[in-house]
Write a protein that holds these residues in place. Structure first.
Motif, PDB file in Angstrom:
ATOM      1  N   THR A 119       9.281  -0.024   7.116  1.00  0.00           N
ATOM      2  CA  THR A 119       9.856  -0.705   7.780  1.00  0.00           C
ATOM      3  C   THR A 119       8.951  -2.378   8.070  1.00  0.00           C
ATOM      4  N   LYS A 120       9.044  -2.833   8.593  1.00  0.00           N
ATOM      5  CA  LYS A 120       8.458  -4.142   7.560  1.00  0.00           C
ATOM      6  C   LYS A 120       6.963  -3.861   7.755  1.00  0.00           C
ATOM      7  N   PRO A 121       5.721  -3.464   9.414  1.00  0.00           N
ATOM      8  CA  PRO A 121       4.708  -3.165   9.272  1.00  0.00           C
ATOM      9  C   PRO A 121       4.191  -2.222   8.364  1.00  0.00           C
ATOM     10  N   GLU A 162      -0.485 -10.303  10.901  1.00  0.00           N
ATOM     11  CA  GLU A 162       0.112 -12.125   9.901  1.00  0.00           C
ATOM     12  C   GLU A 162      -1.193 -12.304   8.732  1.00  0.00           C
ATOM     13  N   ASN A 163      -0.573 -12.199   7.656  1.00  0.00           N
ATOM     14  CA  ASN A 163      -1.450 -13.041   6.477  1.00  0.00           C
ATOM     15  C   ASN A 163      -2.268 -11.380   5.994  1.00  0.00           C
ATOM     16  N   LEU A 164      -1.960 -10.462   6.128  1.00  0.00           N
ATOM     17  CA  LEU A 164      -2.671  -9.904   6.113  1.00  0.00           C
ATOM     18  C   LEU A 164      -2.028  -8.256   4.919  1.00  0.00           C
ATOM     19  N   LYS A 165      -2.614  -7.913   4.061  1.00  0.00           N
ATOM     20  CA  LYS A 165      -1.743  -6.578   4.020  1.00  0.00           C
ATOM     21  C   LYS A 165      -3.393  -6.164   3.134  1.00  0.00           C
ATOM     22  N   VAL A 166      -2.997  -4.179   3.641  1.00  0.00           N
ATOM     23  CA  VAL A 166      -4.244  -3.315   3.162  1.00  0.00           C
ATOM     24  C   VAL A 166      -2.858  -2.224   2.288  1.00  0.00           C
ATOM     25  N   ASP A 167      -3.562  -2.335   1.306  1.00  0.00           N
ATOM     26  CA  ASP A 167      -2.275  -1.285   0.219  1.00  0.00           C
ATOM     27  C   ASP A 167      -3.484  -0.224  -0.851  1.00  0.00           C
ATOM     28  N   VAL A 168      -3.359   0.888  -0.162  1.00  0.00           N
ATOM     29  CA  VAL A 168      -4.574   1.986  -0.641  1.00  0.00           C
ATOM     30  C   VAL A 168      -3.872   3.357  -1.135  1.00  0.00           C
ATOM     31  N   THR A 169      -4.290   3.466  -2.225  1.00  0.00           N
ATOM     32  CA  THR A 169      -3.204   4.965  -2.855  1.00  0.00           C
ATOM     33  C   THR A 169      -3.980   5.798  -2.927  1.00  0.00           C
ATOM     34  N   TYR A 170      -3.570   6.764  -2.932  1.00  0.00           N
ATOM     35  CA  TYR A 170      -4.807   8.272  -4.029  1.00  0.00           C
ATOM     36  C   TYR A 170      -4.047   8.786  -5.113  1.00  0.00           C
ATOM     37  N   ALA A 171      -4.472   8.684  -5.571  1.00  0.00           N
ATOM     38  CA  ALA A 171      -3.212   9.818  -6.765  1.00  0.00           C
ATOM     39  C   ALA A 171      -3.793  10.354  -7.902  1.00  0.00           C
ATOM     40  N   ILE A 172      -3.208  11.668  -7.839  1.00  0.00           N
ATOM     41  CA  ILE A 172      -3.675  12.538  -8.421  1.00  0.00           C
ATOM     42  C   ILE A 172      -3.328  13.021  -9.566  1.00  0.00           C
ATOM     43  N   ASN A 202      -6.458  -2.138  -2.043  1.00  0.00           N
ATOM     44  CA  ASN A 202      -6.618  -3.625  -2.172  1.00  0.00           C
ATOM     45  C   ASN A 202      -6.743  -4.351  -0.803  1.00  0.00           C
ATOM     46  N   ILE A 203      -6.948  -5.071  -0.279  1.00  0.00           N
ATOM     47  CA  ILE A 203      -6.762  -5.687   1.197  1.00  0.00           C
ATOM     48  C   ILE A 203      -6.755  -7.801   0.686  1.00  0.00           C
ATOM     49  N   SER A 204      -5.710  -7.505   0.985  1.00  0.00           N
ATOM     50  CA  SER A 204      -5.153  -8.738   0.421  1.00  0.00           C
ATOM     51  C   SER A 204      -5.187  -9.446   1.619  1.00  0.00           C
ATOM     52  N   TYR A 205      -5.891 -11.049   1.853  1.00  0.00           N
ATOM     53  CA  TYR A 205      -4.942 -12.434   2.733  1.00  0.00           C
ATOM     54  C   TYR A 205      -5.007 -13.846   2.631  1.00  0.00           C
ATOM     55  N   LYS A 206      -3.320 -14.280   2.315  1.00  0.00           N
ATOM     56  CA  LYS A 206      -3.289 -14.938   2.666  1.00  0.00           C
ATOM     57  C   LYS A 206      -3.882 -16.271   3.525  1.00  0.00           C
ATOM     58  N   THR A 207      -3.831 -17.710   2.567  1.00  0.00           N
ATOM     59  CA  THR A 207      -4.424 -19.100   3.031  1.00  0.00           C
ATOM     60  C   THR A 207      -3.701 -19.611   2.592  1.00  0.00           C
ATOM     61  N   LYS A 208      -3.624 -21.010   2.953  1.00  0.00           N
ATOM     62  CA  LYS A 208      -2.639 -21.931   2.928  1.00  0.00           C
ATOM     63  C   LYS A 208      -3.142 -22.374   1.312  1.00  0.00           C
ATOM     64  N   LEU A 209      -3.898 -21.837   0.494  1.00  0.00           N
ATOM     65  CA  LEU A 209      -4.453 -22.892  -0.686  1.00  0.00           C
ATOM     66  C   LEU A 209      -4.579 -21.324  -1.559  1.00  0.00           C
ATOM     67  N   GLY A 210      -4.391 -20.024  -1.376  1.00  0.00           N
ATOM     68  CA  GLY A 210      -3.835 -19.295  -2.153  1.00  0.00           C
ATOM     69  C   GLY A 210      -4.603 -17.785  -1.577  1.00  0.00           C
ATOM     70  N   THR A 211      -4.041 -16.900  -2.000  1.00  0.00           N
ATOM     71  CA  THR A 211      -4.655 -15.325  -1.649  1.00  0.00           C
ATOM     72  C   THR A 211      -5.896 -14.810  -2.359  1.00  0.00           C
ATOM     73  N   LEU A 212      -7.013 -14.276  -1.164  1.00  0.00           N
ATOM     74  CA  LEU A 212      -7.936 -13.533  -1.286  1.00  0.00           C
ATOM     75  C   LEU A 212      -7.813 -12.248  -1.041  1.00  0.00           C
ATOM     76  N   THR A 213      -8.611 -11.487  -2.214  1.00  0.00           N
ATOM     77  CA  THR A 213      -8.435  -9.959  -2.987  1.00  0.00           C
ATOM     78  C   THR A 213      -9.687  -9.467  -2.969  1.00  0.00           C
ATOM     79  N   GLY A 214      -9.989  -8.245  -2.123  1.00  0.00           N
ATOM     80  CA  GLY A 214     -11.291  -7.631  -2.120  1.00  0.00           C
ATOM     81  C   GLY A 214     -10.505  -5.789  -2.860  1.00  0.00           C
TER      82      GLY A 214
END
Length: 424
Positions: A119-121, A162-172, A202-214
């Motif tokens: 879905t979208k979210p 908005e502007n936030l993405k959380v991306d988590v994977t568990y791989a076997i 990964n946790i990323s946040y979009k700003t006007k100057l770019g994307t910050l990712t931890g």
């Protein structure tokens, strides 16, 4: 057994949370991709690297399958096969060690088999899947090779803020490029698959100057082979990437990244090392200039191995980094500093074809410690989009060693590729 039950439970949970599918028609999307490639390798160096003759590989790769979707649910199945038409090369698992390596073994496999709720979210993907995170420096599909790297995994991507993405994977398991013959002919460090309990976050946040990712990458290579267990690591870091228009035809792009890595799980080596990357790019109309620096640091005090141990990225799309001659797929124990500069020029249209992109990159490779100049590399490439289905590429890499061999595989190496790609 526990891992299988985990995947089954995760699948059931995703379906339960999703609720009934929307009343929509069933949609089928076919998957057909083909690639014909010629690769030659001329490698000279001290024994046992000196080859009796150059490697020449002509390989054909085909992927076929499809995706069936209804509402937010989709099922995808894709098979992959690689055939060697000219076998005068060392695939890494075929035992032809008198030739240099061309890492495209013959293979037939289920490349991707996945169930997805999207879905979208929220997107949840369960099964054998392709995973490309950020620039693929730490986790990627190794798309340059004929046999793709995929993962047996559960992946959750959340975009509900908005502007936030959380991306988590568990791989076997990681399904490697070595295919069905992985581990044969004594190549025990080149298995068909690498089992473990891997977490990619990964946790990323979009700003006007770019994307910050931890990010946090926990790699557990649960294998009997010591060389594989040495890749088990925990890596924590951040990156910032963005672009700034300076005028209608001029754009400045920038990247900065830092990470700290140490041993994890069953790794017999105790170490810690740093990763640093910085890059600037300048687009001026059809031209682009790029300059950068990348460090994969070394720990001289590492225990459990002689000579130190360095920062490793075993699940990366490694061909994208540190030169196309692939001399640093495993980071030498003394680490690596890669100073590079490149230029490219794009022609949007050539008749009905296009774009055509010509690029050149220079690398200077030094060690992180002991002040070793490993060598220099010159890379050049031309790509052409022929039409909506076909594309072509010619590519050249020339690595020139400096002084004596400084790490395993350090040898003057020249590679040339020509290939045609088709995608439905």
């Amino acid at each position: 057994m526990g891992k299988i039950m985990f995947l089954a439970s995760a699948s059931a949970l995703a379906a339960a949370c999703a609720g009934p599918a929307l009343a929509q028609d069933v949609v089928f999307k076919p998957i057909v991709e083909a690639r014909l490639r010629y690769e030659t390798v001329d490698q000279t160096g001290p024994a046992p690297l000196t080859s009796s003759q150059d490697a020449n590989a002509v390989t054909m790769r085909l992927r076929a399958g499809g995706e069936i979707s209804k509402g937010p649910f989709a099922f995808l199945a894709e098979a992959e096969g690689t055939l060697a038409l000219d076998k005068d090369y060392n695939s890494g698992v075929n035992g032809k060690t008198l030739y240099p390596i061309v890492a495209d073994p013959e293979n037939v496999e289920a490349n991707r088999v996945q169930i997805q709720y999207r879905t979208k979210p929220l997107v949840v993907t369960i099964g054998r899947q392709r995973i490309n995170l950020d620039d693929q420096r730490f986790v990627g599909s190794v798309g340059w090779r004929q046999n793709e790297q995929t993962f047996d995994a559960v992946r959750v991507e959340y975009m509900g803020v908005e502007n936030l993405k959380v991306d988590v994977t568990y791989a076997i398991s990681a399904r490697t490029i070595w295919g069905i013959d992985g581990g044969k002919f004594g190549a025990t460090n080149r298995p068909t698959n690498i089992d473990g309990d891997n977490v990619f976050a990964n946790i990323s946040y979009k700003t006007k100057l770019g994307t910050l990712t931890g990010f946090a990458y926990l790699v557990d290579e649960d294998e009997a082979v010591v060389a594989l267990r040495r890749n088990s690591s925990q890596t924590y870091g951040a990156r910032f990437m963005g672009a700034l228009p300076l005028s209608k035809k001029v754009k400045l792009s920038y990247l900065a990244s830092y990470a700290r890595q140490s041993d994890y799980a069953s790794n017999p080596v105790r170490y810690s090392a740093d990763y640093v990357a910085a890059e600037l790019g300048l687009d001026v109309a059809a031209f682009k200039l790029t300059g950068g620096y990348e460090l994969l640091g070394s720990d001289p005090g590492a225990t459990g191995i002689a000579g130190g141990y360095a920062f490793q990225t075993p699940f990366a799309t490694l061909h994208k980094f540190n030169g196309w001659a692939d001399k640093f797929l495993t980071t030498p124990g003394t680490g690596i500093q890669d100073y590079y500069a490149g230029a490219s020029y794009t022609v949007p249209k050539i008749g009905k074809a296009g774009p055509l992109v010509a690029s050149f990159v220079y690398h200077r490779f030094n060690s992180d410690r002991l002040s070793i100049h490993y060598g220099d590399e010159y890379d050049a490439q031309v790509t052409l989009k022929i039409d909506r289905h076909l594309s072509a590429l010619v590519k050249y890499a020339d690595y020139e060693r400096k002084g004596i061999a400084s790490y395993a595989g350090d040898a003057d190496t020249r590679k040339f590729w020509a290939q045609i790609d088709y995608a439905l």
